[in-house]
Design an enzyme around this catalytic site. Structure first.
Site, PDB file in Angstrom:
ATOM      1  N   ALA A 178       0.843  -1.202   0.000  1.00  0.00           N
ATOM      2  CA  ALA A 178       0.000   0.000   0.000  1.00  0.00           C
ATOM      3  C   ALA A 178       0.874   1.246   0.000  1.00  0.00           C
ATOM      4  O   ALA A 178       2.076   1.193   0.301  1.00  0.00           O
ATOM      5  CB  ALA A 178      -0.909   0.001   1.235  1.00  0.00           C
ATOM      6  N   CYS A 179       0.277   2.354  -0.346  1.00  0.00           N
ATOM      7  CA  CYS A 179       0.934   3.658  -0.294  1.00  0.00           C
ATOM      8  C   CYS A 179       1.617   3.839   1.062  1.00  0.00           C
ATOM      9  O   CYS A 179       1.044   3.524   2.109  1.00  0.00           O
ATOM     10  CB  CYS A 179      -0.138   4.715  -0.522  1.00  0.00           C
ATOM     11  SG  CYS A 179       0.323   6.381  -0.085  1.00  0.00           S
TER      12      CYS A 179
END
Length: 273
Positions: A178-179
């Site tokens: 994820a980011c």
């Protein structure tokens, strides 16, 4: 041999992809967007496909490198665009709906690039499991008219991994990525230095064999989320000392382990009712 339920979803996905004619795909090198690109290759030529990758400090450099390598290996046309996401106040200040502003900025850029290259349809790798989590970024994609064919065809994350295995993709069991902003609690400001420290800490832990790991950064405290089978490894005094020493070298004052273990979106727990 693919089971009937998955085969039906694959057939629907192929039907949808054929109906678009040619597609631009938001490509991050995660299993979802990789499967989507590979599925597109099954029903159209490489000339009908454009991979678009957004590069920023919020994405691990290893993922950008993996995206480039995959497109080169598959002979796919790719455009990589650099974005200074944390320059935007609504991203930098990290409100609970930060992902909305971030995704809107990214997909606005990708949509323009797709249009300039003559592609009408921009696709992303969203799936039906996204409906069950707090994902304000999905709203931005809906507003911008981004198409999620895996979701429309009924694919869950488990379906996508099973299809990836059928396609012979090495990413079939790749841990979710994820980011990097998702490691920082809402309303704590995001800086390039914080993000780089998190990226380096996670890379070090992965080198030490902790593959499904998150380093949640609470100012100067690192909260490690590990899968339960890895948590016992940190009871080894030498390994534990090495981990603490390295993370302190990176700038954390305190290092702790979350006894609940690794879970996606754990920082959303503070905003759920």
């Amino acid at each position: 041999m693919m089971d009937k339920d998955l085969q039906a979803k694959v057939d629907k996905l192929h039907f949808l992809l054929r109906s678009y004619g040619r597609v631009a795909v938001a490509f991050s090198a995660g299993v979802d967007s990789t499967v989507l690109l590979k599925a597109a290759q099954q029903v159209m030529s490489n000339e009908q496909i454009l991979a678009l990758t957004a590069e920023s400090v919020l994405m691990p450099a290893s993922e950008i490198a993996a995206a480039r390598a995959f497109c080169e290996q598959e002979g796919l046309r790719q455009q990589v665009t650099k974005l200074d996401l944390i320059r935007m106040k609504d991203v930098r200040n990290n409100p609970p709906d930060r992902c909305y502003y971030c995704k809107r900025l990214i997909f606005n850029r990708l949509r323009k690039l797709a249009g300039q290259a003559g592609f009408v349809h921009l696709l992303d790798g969203g799936n039906v499991d996204d409906w069950h989590d707090y994902r304000p970024g999905r709203r931005a994609l809906r507003e911008l008219g981004i198409i999620s064919p895996l979701q429309e065809a009924g694919f869950t994350k488990a379906d996508i991994r099973a299809y990836a295995a059928e396609l012979g993709l090495s990413c079939a069991q790749k841990p979710a990525s994820a980011c990097l902003a998702s490691r920082i609690p809402y309303r704590e400001k995001i800086t390039a230095d914080k993000v780089k420290r998190i990226e380096q800490a996670e890379a070090y832990l992965q080198e030490r064999g902790f593959h499904n790991v998150r380093v949640r950064s609470h100012e100067n405290l690192a909260r490690l989320e590990l899968v339960h089978e890895d948590m016992a490894r940190l009871t080894d005094a030498d390994l534990c000392n090495d981990v603490v020493k390295k993370l302190k070298e990176l700038g954390f004052a305190y290092v702790t382990m979350d006894l609940q273990g690794y879970r996606q979106g754990s920082l959303n727990e503070t905003i759920r009712r």
